[in-house]
Design a protein around this motif. Structure first.
Motif, short mmCIF file in Angstrom:
data_model
loop_
_atom_site.label_atom_id
_atom_site.label_comp_id
_atom_site.label_asym_id
_atom_site.label_seq_id
_atom_site.Cartn_x
_atom_site.Cartn_y
_atom_site.Cartn_z
N GLY A 137 0.83 -1.19 0.00
CA GLY A 137 0.00 0.00 0.00
C GLY A 137 0.86 1.24 0.00
O GLY A 137 2.02 1.21 -0.44
N TYR A 138 0.32 2.35 0.52
CA TYR A 138 1.00 3.63 0.53
C TYR A 138 0.91 4.25 1.92
O TYR A 138 -0.13 4.14 2.60
N ASN A 139 2.01 4.88 2.31
CA ASN A 139 2.04 5.64 3.55
C ASN A 139 1.96 7.11 3.22
O ASN A 139 2.64 7.59 2.29
N VAL A 140 1.13 7.84 3.98
CA VAL A 140 1.04 9.29 3.86
C VAL A 140 1.60 9.88 5.15
O VAL A 140 1.10 9.57 6.24
N GLN A 175 2.84 13.00 11.90
CA GLN A 175 1.81 11.96 11.90
C GLN A 175 1.83 11.24 10.56
O GLN A 175 2.36 11.77 9.58
N SER A 176 1.26 10.04 10.53
CA SER A 176 1.19 9.30 9.27
C SER A 176 0.04 8.31 9.31
O SER A 176 -0.46 7.96 10.39
N LEU A 177 -0.38 7.87 8.14
CA LEU A 177 -1.41 6.85 7.99
C LEU A 177 -1.00 5.91 6.88
O LEU A 177 -0.36 6.32 5.90
N SER A 178 -1.35 4.63 7.04
CA SER A 178 -1.09 3.62 6.01
C SER A 178 -2.39 3.28 5.31
O SER A 178 -3.42 3.08 5.98
N PHE A 179 -2.31 3.17 3.96
CA PHE A 179 -3.46 2.82 3.15
C PHE A 179 -3.10 1.61 2.31
O PHE A 179 -2.23 1.68 1.45
N HIS A 180 -3.72 0.47 2.62
CA HIS A 180 -3.34 -0.80 1.99
C HIS A 180 -3.98 -0.93 0.61
O HIS A 180 -5.04 -0.41 0.34
N GLY A 181 -3.26 -1.68 -0.24
CA GLY A 181 -3.79 -2.00 -1.54
C GLY A 181 -3.40 -0.99 -2.60
O GLY A 181 -2.75 0.02 -2.36
#
Length: 1187
Positions: free
Chosen positions: A873-876, A895-901
């Motif tokens: 996925g992608y990390n923001v 801060q960060s968030l992970s978005f899978h796929g």
């Protein structure tokens, strides 16, 4: 009376409504008010005969009369004066004519009584009242010799019953109380004797007993038993006792035992029942035949007692005549004649003569017209004394008529006419009043009348005079009298107004005059406004258990306020309003409240607004909504197999809210006994469900219904239903293939639930082979929901399938899934190109600020070849660099968030308003993160402030209050001032009466003196902090202004202590604000404390890959992405601008893409709590910038 009034009274035609009481000198009746002297009139007396029963303790003989002066009473007994022993008194303490006789000596009072009521004008009298004191009935004690009779001879057993209180009934019975059998030979006569037409030997017995029953006095008496001996006849009719031989009695010509003689005269009164009786004797037993001479028997004639008794009910004159009975047998016949005469007691031909009111000099006629058979004799009395004709006198008695010529006042008296014949008497008192009198108005002067507008009203003017008066009505003293179609003069002198109007209010005069004088009174009429319900109750549906409210607002004439009431009825019955606290019914300010409504409260509610003059009502239907009742009569029926069944039921009441669905639940006793689980939902318009069941289970089912109110109670469970074992219905799902280690493939799946085993011995067959290679399947049977394949090539695709089985067979053919074996990792020290992490960064980073807290990020995905493994996925990543309110202070909040796929955009929540951010994006796979993209610089817009922490109201005066507040802890922008709203509150209804708004400019203002308030009133204040983006949530406070009385009392205290209190309040307020500020500052940034810690301790693996500082990698286990997701995200973190309300779903490109390709909500399922995100104010585009 003035000459003007007399002239007005002489007006005629349309100017007057005149009532002429047309009473002739020979009036039809006499109705003299008691205010006028008058003759006595007997109103109540006891009609005879009076029978004193043995169990009566007292006997009351009544005689009551009216008159002016009140009458006095005297009694006669058997024509002689009698002094009653116990005299009662009436309500006005005058001696009454009623007396009471006690039981002890009542026998001596037997006789005929007459009551006389007298005053100075005359005397009235009653008919004779006979008092009968019967003796206790009894038979005489006597010794009766045996009665001996020859067989075939007639026999009469005499009863001679004693006299007593009717009704009397006679019975002939034996010692053992068995009735003597009666037939055409043996029967009882109406005189009570027992008659035998001919005696037979079977009639011999010693217990012939006559019983007399008197039901009214509850008494039965018995005569001494009689013995009858019937002698049989020898063949030679001699020496009857010398032989047992008998022969039939000799035949004998008929005769009559009753009545005797040849002819009987029967006299009876019209309307009575005629009874003629013939009892024959002879052998053989004669029969009876009846006839009427010269005519047929009436249709009402009935025969009884073996045709020996002829009865004609209600005889009339036409029933008179000769009747004959004929007794006949084979030898001959005998006859008897009855001469029936129908007579009549005295009766009035039309009606009794009426009392009369007349004037002096008129002629008076009193006619006493009676009839009767024999013709009644008429006796006249004057004031109770015999009154006979005297020729030459001006008063004459002419048989049934009394004539008084040229009547004078002294002729006023009570005249009695008494008609008598052999069957009774008739007496009437006729009051003759010879009177000349001016009008006497009996209605109270200045009587007040009230009438509702549009209703009818009658104003009374009751007048007595002789001769009769002429009555006129006037209004407000004007010479123009009452007129028009709405005004009617009634016969009794009253005035009726139809449909009263407002201008009908005023004073009315009733004037009555005759030849003897005149009189008048005034009546006052007030026309009131009608009562009307202006806000009627409305039909309402209410949920059971809540509070129902029915409004009913009425308007009415304020002068009737003391009599006004508001009444509530339910289904026609008045609702009891109890003052107790636990009462369910409360009426407050014209509102009916029903607490804790239940189904019994449903019905029609009527509000009645009522005054002393009128009422108005309005009705509303209250419908109680409740959860549905439990379904009933659950029935199970099999369809194709024991595991495919139909369940049917009968729905319960929906309680006025349609059933939306039925829920079928099951409970099985093997795996989870006692726990009910949902099996299927059925639409509310159906009452059946098709159920597919698992095998090898013991089921019970129940159903409950759901409507808009909620779920109802469940039904009673069905009987236990057993299903046979079977092969599994399905194979495992959610198969996962992991390559955690090189040369290894981990296979796992979700196991079947226990109830899905369908039988004992569950196992799983795991089959796998390389994809695209024509190899056979490798198969293994396992009990666990996982399996590890070893010695696999690196990152090679495999086909895998898993099939379940139990002791009864295999499950269905499984589906084939594809997975990869473990990825290989080869490390060349410090040579980045040989590390299996992604090698390129996303490009074309674009940012759209949705609102003050939400951001949309988009990018161009990296080429698949550069991922070097499965795309994770992608990390923001984003960095809050500074708060634009204080731009010189560097924050560096990461801060960060992970978005899978595979995706090309994502939503980022939890931003701070009015801040500057830097953002980057990188791709990751299982082995780590790829390089970061070029950074993008953007800012979030200004937001509304938080709620002010404190608001106080103090220094209350009669028209002013001082408000003091603290600034908001977070302004989310540049504070420009405050919005103050204040409302005047009705302290009874707590409703807002008046509202005002004040804009306070200046960020530093923290107090305000409000002027121009209403003294002694309650106010509610709301204060909100404002930025250019708007005003934040308000904080409320209430306070009262004071009355002038309290101001005087408080001045002295405030003069000496006010500065001390003010100083203490200010210190307390500042201390509280400081403590809150310290607490917030200490916890500021705590929303993402975990993330900050992670950022400080970046994943060493990722760091080494990206910064070329780490050259060793271990592939022993799969590691979580520490730097790729938030450690925690609370509900507060998810909330954006308070003015935004739309869901972020509006910004996704479809439900599936939102879940899998860009929506932050879908990514939190494994790492964070799902929160809510506020609506955007509108997107704004920010171009990428350099770091």
């Amino acid at each position: 009376m003035t000459q003007k009034t007399w002239r007005v009274m002489k007006l005629a035609g349309s100017l007057q409504l005149v009532l002429l009481l047309a009473l002739a000198s020979r009036a039809a009746g006499l109705n003299i008010p008691l205010e006028v002297e008058q003759l006595p009139t007997i109103t109540t007396y006891t009609s005879g005969p009076i029978i004193a029963l043995p169990f009566d303790n007292t006997v009351t003989v009544r005689c009551e009369a009216i008159g002016n002066p009140p009458p006095e009473y005297r009694w006669t007994k058997d024509g002689k004066n009698f002094m009653p022993p116990y005299i009662t008194t009436n309500k006005t303490d005058h001696t009454s004519g009623t007396f009471v006789l006690r039981k002890q000596h009542i026998v001596q009072f037997q006789g005929k009584y007459r009551c006389y009521a007298s005053n100075k004008l005359g005397t009235a009298m009653t008919e004779e009242i006979e008092l009968i004191v019967p003796n206790v009935p009894k038979f005489p004690k006597e010794a009766i010799d045996p009665i001996v009779v020859k067989e075939g001879d007639p026999l009469v057993l005499e009863c001679n019953p004693p006299e007593g209180v009717a009704p009397r009934q006679i019975y002939w019975m034996s010692f053992n109380l068995q009735h003597i059998e009666q037939d055409d030979r043996v029967s009882m006569g109406s005189d009570g004797n027992l008659y035998f037409s001919n005696a037979l030997q079977k009639d011999s017995r010693q217990d012939y007993c006559c019983h007399a029953a008197f039901s009214r006095i509850r008494t039965i008496v018995q005569k001494t038993a009689m013995t009858v001996v019937v002698k049989s006849l020898k063949p030679d009719n001699e020496f009857p006792d010398s032989s047992n031989a008998t022969e039939a009695p000799p035949v004998r010509k008929p005769g009559l035992l009753l009545p005797s003689g040849v002819q009987t005269e029967k006299v009876l009164l019209k309307g009575e029942d005629l009874q003629l009786e013939c009892i024959p004797e002879g052998f053989p037993t004669p029969t009876i035949k009846w006839m009427k001479m010269g005519d047929a028997l009436p249709s009402r004639a009935k025969l009884s007692k073996f045709k020996k008794l002829l009865t004609i009910t209600g005889v009339e004159e036409k029933d008179q005549g000769k009747y004959m009975c004929i007794a006949s047998n084979s030898v001959g016949e005998a006859a008897h004649y009855f001469d029936v005469i129908v007579e009549d007691p005295p009766k009035w031909l039309t009606e009794p003569p009426k009392s009369q009111l007349t004037v002096t000099g008129s002629d008076v006629y009193i006619k006493c017209s009676v009839r009767g058979n024999p013709v009644p004799d008429i006796t006249w009395r004057r004031n109770g004394e015999l009154f006979r004709d005297e020729p030459g006198n001006y008063t004459r008695v002419l048989d049934d008529t009394v004539v008084i010529h040229n009547a004078r006042a002294e002729d006023s008296a009570v005249y009695q006419c008494e008609a008598t014949n052999s069957h009774g008497s008739l007496l009437v008192n006729v009051n003759i009043m010879v009177l000349n009198m001016a009008p006497l108005i009996l209605t109270r002067n200045y009587q007040e009348y009230a009438v509702i507008l549009g209703r009818d009203i009658i104003m009374n003017c009751r007048v007595f005079s002789s001769p009769p008066p002429i009555i006129s009505w006037f209004k407000d003293g004007d010479a123009i009298t009452v007129k028009g179609e709405r005004f009617f003069a009634l016969q009794n002198g009253s005035l009726q107004i139809i449909g009263a109007e407002e201008n009908d209010s005023g004073r009315y005069m009733c004037v009555a005059f005759n030849t003897e004088g005149n009189s008048n009174i005034t009546a006052v009429l007030d026309v009131k406004d009608r009562t009307q319900i202006v806000d009627p109750p409305q039909n309402v549906q209410i949920i059971s258990g809540t509070t129902a409210q029915l409004m009913c607002q009425a308007e009415y004439d304020r002068s009737l306020q003391s009599t006004f009431e508001l009444v509530w009825r339910k289904d026609g019955e008045e609702i009891p309003l109890s003052p107790e606290e636990n009462s369910r019914y409360v009426v407050n300010n014209r509102m009916l409240q029903i607490m804790n409504v239940n189904l019994s409260d449903q019905g029609m509610y009527t509000c009645i607004a009522r005054t002393g003059l009128d009422e108005e009502h309005a009705t509303a239907l209250l419908t109680v909504l409740d959860v549905p009742d439990a379904p009933m009569n659950l029935v199970i029926s099999e369809i194709k197999s024991p595991r495919n069944i139909f369940l049917s039921w009968v729905p319960g009441s929906d309680h006025h809210s349609s059933i939306t669905e039925f829920i079928v639940e099951y409970e099985e006793s093997q795996w989870e006994p006692g726990r009910w689980r949902e099996l299927v939902k059925v639409p509310g318009n159906l009452a059946t469900a098709q159920l597919a069941l698992h095998g090898h289970l013991n089921y019970q089912f129940r159903v409950y219904a759901v409507n808009s109110v909620g779920p109802g109670p469940p039904s009673e469970p069905t009987e236990t239903y057993k299903t046979p074992p079977a092969a599994p219905d399905r194979n495992p799902q959610n198969i996962k293939i992991h390559g955690h280690l090189p040369h290894q493939m981990d296979i796992s799946w979700e196991p079947l639930l226990p109830i899905e085993h369908n039988g004992p011995g569950l196992e799983y067959k795991v089959s796998y082979r390389k994809l695209g290679v024509d190899d056979g399947w490798q198969e293994h049977l396992v009990n666990r929901p996982s399996f590890v394949v070893t010695n696999t090539p690196t990152f090679v695709p495999y086909e895998i399938k898993i099939q379940s089985r139990n002791s009864d067979g295999w499950g269905p053919d499984p589906k084939v899934v594809t997975g990869y074996s473990g990825e290989d990792v080869v490390f060349w020290h410090c040579l980045r190109e040989n590390v299996s992490v992604p090698t390129t960064a996303p490009r074309d980073i674009a940012v759209e600020v949705i609102n003050i807290t939400v951001l949309r990020v988009s990018w161009t995905p990296v080429p698949p070849a550069t991922v070097r493994g499965h795309l994770g996925g992608y990390n923001v990543h984003w960095l809050r660099m500074r708060n634009l309110k204080n731009p010189n202070k560097i924050l560096n909040e990461r801060q960060s968030l992970s978005f899978h796929g595979k995706r090309s955009h994502a939503f980022v929540p939890g931003l701070e308003p009015f801040s500057e951010y830097k953002l980057t994006v990188n791709v990751f796979n299982k082995k780590g993160n790829g390089p970061n993209s070029d950074p993008v610089i953007f800012s979030t817009p200004e937001g509304v402030p938080e709620q002010v922490p404190i608001l106080t109201a103090s220094n209350a005066q009669k028209d002013s209050i001082l408000l003091v507040w603290g600034p908001p802890l977070e302004t989310h922008g540049t504070l420009i001032g405050y919005l103050l709203q204040y409302h005047l509150i009705n302290e009874t209804t707590l409703e807002m009466v008046d509202s005002q708004v004040k804009n306070i400019t200046g960020a530093d203002t923290t107090q305000w003196q409000l002027q121009g308030l209403k003294e002694g009133s309650l106010y509610r204040f709301h204060i909100s902090a404002c930025t250019r983006a708007g005003c934040g949530p308000p904080l409320a406070q209430e306070s009262n202004t004071i009355t002038p009385e309290r101001v005087v009392g408080l001045q002295n205290d405030f003069a000496t202590q006010g500065w001390v209190i003010g100083t203490m309040c200010a210190v307390a307020l500042l201390t509280l604000v400081a403590l809150i500020a310290c607490f917030v500052q200490k916890n500021k940034g705590g929303k993402y404390a975990v993330k900050e810690k992670e950022d400080l301790h970046t994943d060493m693996e990722s760091q080494g890959m990206n910064d070329d500082t780490f050259c060793e990698y271990s592939d022993s286990e799969e590691k979580p992405l520490k730097g790729g997701s938030l450690g925690s995200l609370t509900g507060d973190d998810m909330v954006g601008d308070s003015t935004s309300r739309d869901s972020l779903v509006d910004y996704a490109e479809g439900g599936r893409e939102f879940d899998e390709d860009g929506s932050f909500i879908g990514e939190y399922s494994g790492h964070m709590h799902r929160g809510s995100v506020s609506e955007p104010n509108g997107p704004s585009s920010v171009k990428p910038g350099s770091s």
